[in-house]
Design an enzyme around this catalytic site. Structure first.
Site, PDB file in Angstrom:
ATOM      1  N   GLU A  60       0.809  -1.228   0.000  1.00 40.49           N
ATOM      2  CA  GLU A  60       0.000   0.000   0.000  1.00 40.49           C
ATOM      3  C   GLU A  60       0.840   1.275   0.000  1.00 40.49           C
ATOM      4  O   GLU A  60       0.468   2.265  -0.619  1.00 40.49           O
ATOM      5  CB  GLU A  60      -0.979   0.000   1.177  1.00 40.49           C
ATOM      6  CG  GLU A  60      -2.251  -0.820   0.928  1.00 40.49           C
ATOM      7  CD  GLU A  60      -2.038  -2.327   0.982  1.00 40.49           C
ATOM      8  OE1 GLU A  60      -0.960  -2.767   1.415  1.00 40.49           O
ATOM      9  OE2 GLU A  60      -2.956  -3.073   0.583  1.00 40.49           O
ATOM     10  N   HIS A 129     -12.258  -5.063   8.326  1.00 44.21           N
ATOM     11  CA  HIS A 129     -12.667  -4.913   6.921  1.00 44.21           C
ATOM     12  C   HIS A 129     -14.022  -4.220   6.796  1.00 44.21           C
ATOM     13  O   HIS A 129     -14.719  -4.391   5.808  1.00 44.21           O
ATOM     14  CB  HIS A 129     -12.745  -6.279   6.229  1.00 44.21           C
ATOM     15  CG  HIS A 129     -11.414  -6.900   5.940  1.00 44.21           C
ATOM     16  ND1 HIS A 129     -10.608  -7.425   6.918  1.00 44.21           N
ATOM     17  CD2 HIS A 129     -10.732  -7.063   4.775  1.00 44.21           C
ATOM     18  CE1 HIS A 129      -9.495  -7.898   6.375  1.00 44.21           C
ATOM     19  NE2 HIS A 129      -9.548  -7.686   5.071  1.00 44.21           N
TER      20      HIS A 129
END
Ligand SMILES: Cc1ncc(C[n+]2csc(CCOP(=O)(O)OP(=O)(O)O)c2C)c(N)n1
Ligand SMILES: [Mg+2]
Lengths: 324, 357
Positions: A60, A129
């Site tokens: 990321e 999540h």
């Protein structure tokens, strides 16, 4: 006129802009061949090719860094962070690098990039999540923050975000992907910093974002049956914030409810609440009420997650109780 | 590599292996580097040395506020790489970035004024010592969060690739930086995308105050990791501008011709402390002395004399640089602090900072 769902609208909006600007490129994990883990980028690889739609390693920081470096040297970029929870692993890039580059270089560096990410709960994915983290980004000077609630807004605000010369974090809500909407033909370009009054009302103002918008609307329908006329505002972009629309509505109705998916502390509604309290306090007819997820990590079990995230029922009950 | 400890939590410096500089390599004299390039690298090293000494003096006089991280002793790295790249190439530095900024040809006056927090500073006083940037010189910024800019340099290299230019991007970083995730993400990413980027590790043996070999799994923090990413382990004498230049030249050639990234680990040493007024007392005496004897500048001076450059020419360069440092100091001191209005400008592209209507 065509009907698209929110998921398809993402690819539609990106494609519209990639056709317009041949320099625009996009990168992220599983976005090319696989079409995205949420299938939000289906068809883009076929239309624009592997040079413009690129798969990345699970890195990321490298993703946001590459998007930023390209953006500051003449290539506008769209970077996908698969789940918004993962912003935490590249928050340095977003909060310290991308957001501050222009200011700390005395205006020398521009970072025209969009960070797209799947946000929010309702999918039973558990604490890592499912978060709504738009408030993480809202607090950083130098970031624009967008979170659409309908397919047509996805397209129009995506276009506006891509065309914006500043970095924008664009939150796509996971639980809205399947929702459908009518899409007018032709190019769709919206304006950042504009909230939408999605239902007119006179007795109270309910301010919501993303998944909370349909829930606020459902609550407003039921309130109407009880004779309470609720105005519902979809904030759409947290930065810039359309305070004019918000303050105007509260001044008219005298009541403010915010509906936030964030855990309670420092949710975006707190900021709106403080602005309203400072600027139209004397127009208020009662206390401002924030309806939020309690200050807990999100649980996975259906029963618990549904209890945590504000529902239409909770919005309805809260308004009835406090206006009763 | 030593993890010996005299007692828990305390490193025993006496047990650590000595890390002396590489001996002077006279072979580097024979490298086919044009004499004018060498003289230019000498000039650059003089600029960086004299500028940094002045920056230190001004810090001690409390004119440079906040912090500063000097490159005293590390000048050969900045000079060697700068001489090997083109004006349109990109460089990315750390908070220890004065040298890399000046080496791209950025004026000393604006840099000095920035250190002093003045309105004529390179960044109008809004960045300071740790964020020196001059886009028009290809100096794409100095970054103060360890590791981040390696990933950003990848992006600049990617952009050059997309635009079809043969520009390269160079990222400078320290030995300590090789233990942060961004370093590893950046290397892997650059290799799989075959980006024209060059990672230059200035191994000055220390993080802030801790010797990096005490906390690193391999003796050469950058070079030893390179092969794990399919890159050649390039280790050079970072106190020899010619050695750095040669390594950088090869890396640039590879990157320009589409051959992808390189990594260079340049062994060097900072003469002073990590930042501010740090006296660097945590370093063993013998080590500092040994490295001071291998100061890159006198060594290079002697080399140029042997290569036929007149002492007078070198003296002239020194004096001319000294004059420019004085001028820059005067320029900076004469500049006013930024006006209040500057606080609220340049958050957004429209020049302002409004977040609401
Ligand atoms: C992510 C992060 N962690 C810690 C720091 C604090 N810090 C600033 S400089 C430094 C040492 C870095 O060492 P090295 O990479 O060897 O560079 P050098 O200062 O020696 O040039 C540290 C730990 C930081 N700026 N960023
Ligand atoms: Mg170091």
């Amino acid at each position: 006129m065509a009907e698209l769902n929110y998921r398809e609208a993402v690819a539609h909006g990106i494609a519209q802009e990639m056709r317009r600007d041949p320099l625009l490129v996009m990168l992220g994990e599983d976005i090319a061949d696989a079409g995205g883990v949420f299938k939000t980028t289906v068809g883009l690889l076929d239309e624009f090719g592997p040079e413009r739609v690129r798969d990345t390693p699970i890195s990321e920081q490298a993703i946001i860094g590459a998007a930023a470096g390209a953006a500051m040297t003449g290539i506008p970029t769209i970077a996908e962070i698969m789940f918004s929870d993962f912003i935490a692993v590249c928050f340095d890039m977003i909060a310290n690098e991308v957001a501050k580059a222009r200011y700390m270089t005395g205006g020398q560096i521009s970072v025209p990039m969009v960070i797209r990410t799947a946000n929010g709960g309702g999918s039973r994915f558990g604490a890592q999540h499912s978060q709504s983290v738009e408030n993480w980004c809202m607090m950083i000077p130098g970031l624009k923050v967008v979170a659409p609630s309908t397919p047509v807004d996805v397209i129009g605000l995506m276009a506006a975000s891509i065309r914006d010369p500043d970095p924008v974090v664009f939150f796509e809500h996971k639980s809205l992907f399947a929702t459908k909407g009518e899409i007018p033909d032709g190019e769709i370009v919206d304006t950042l910093g504009t909230a939408a009054v999605v239902r007119q009302g006179t007795d109270c103002t309910i301010v919501a974002l993303a998944l909370m918008v349909p829930r606020a609307l459902e609550a407003a329908d039921r309130l109407a049956e009880d004779g309470i006329s609720a105005e519902v505002i979809d904030v759409r972009t947290l930065v810039p914030l359309d305070t004019e629309t918000l303050l105007g509505s509260v001044a008219k109705t005298g009541r403010l409810y915010t509906v936030e998916e964030n855990p309670r502390l420092c949710g975006w509604g707190a900021e709106i609440t403080s602005i309203v309290a400072e600027e139209v306090f004397w127009d208020l007819d009662g206390p401002i009420v924030r309806i939020t997820t309690p200050h807990v990590p999100l649980p996975s079990a259906e029963a618990l997650e549904d209890l945590a995230i504000p529902s239409a029922d909770r919005v309805y009950d809260t308004v009835v109780k406090s206006m009763g | 590599m030593s993890t010996d400890r005299a007692e828990a939590g305390r490193y025993d410096f006496a047990l650590r292996p000595p890390r002396p500089p590489a001996p002077v390599d006279h072979g580097n004299e024979d490298l086919p580097i044009p004499l004018e390039t060498r003289v230019e690298m000498y000039r650059l090293q003089q600029e960086l040395r004299q500028f940094e000494k002045r920056a230190y003096d001004l810090f001690m006089q409390n004119l440079v506020k906040g912090t500063s991280h000097l490159s005293l002793g590390q000048e050969a790295v900045a000079a060697g790489v700068a001489a090997a790249i083109r004006p349109d190439d990109y460089s990315f530095a750390t908070y220890r970035g004065h040298a890399h900024t000046l080496a791209r040809g950025v004026g000393m006056g604006p840099v000095m004024a920035e250190l002093l927090g003045r309105e004529d500073g390179l960044l109008g006083g809004k960045g300071g010592s740790m964020h020196l940037t001059s886009v028009e010189h290809g100096m794409m910024g100095s970054y103060a969060i360890v590791g981040a800019h390696l990933c950003i340099a990848n992006g600049a290299a990617w952009s050059a690739q997309i635009r079809g230019t043969d520009q390269v991007a160079v990222a400078f970083f320290g030995d300590g930086t090789t233990n942060i995730g961004a370093f590893h993400e950046a290397l892997n990413f650059a290799v799989v995308w075959k980006l024209p980027v060059i990672f230059v590790c200035e191994n000055n043996l220390y993080m802030e105050y801790t010797p990096s070999d005490f906390v690193t799994a391999v003796p050469h923090p950058a070079a030893d990791r390179a092969p794990a990413y399919g890159l050649e382990a390039v280790l050079v004498d970072g106190n020899d501008a010619d050695a750095v230049y040669e390594a950088a030249r090869k890396a640039v050639e590879l990157a320009r011709s589409g051959g992808g990234p390189s990594l260079i680990e340049a062994m060097t040493y900072r003469h002073g402390g990590h930042s501010r007024a740090d006296p660097g007392k945590y370093r063993p005496d013998g080590e500092v002395d040994a490295w001071m004897k291998r100061d890159p500048i006198p060594m290079y001076h002697q080399r140029l004399l042997r290569l036929g450059v007149a002492e007078g020419q070198l003296t002239e360069i020194q004096q001319e640089v000294a004059q420019r440092v004085d001028d820059a100091t005067e320029y900076a001191k004469a500049s006013a602090p930024p006006g209040d209005a500057a606080l609220m400008t340049d958050v957004w592209a429209d020049g302002g900072s409004a977040w609401r209507n």
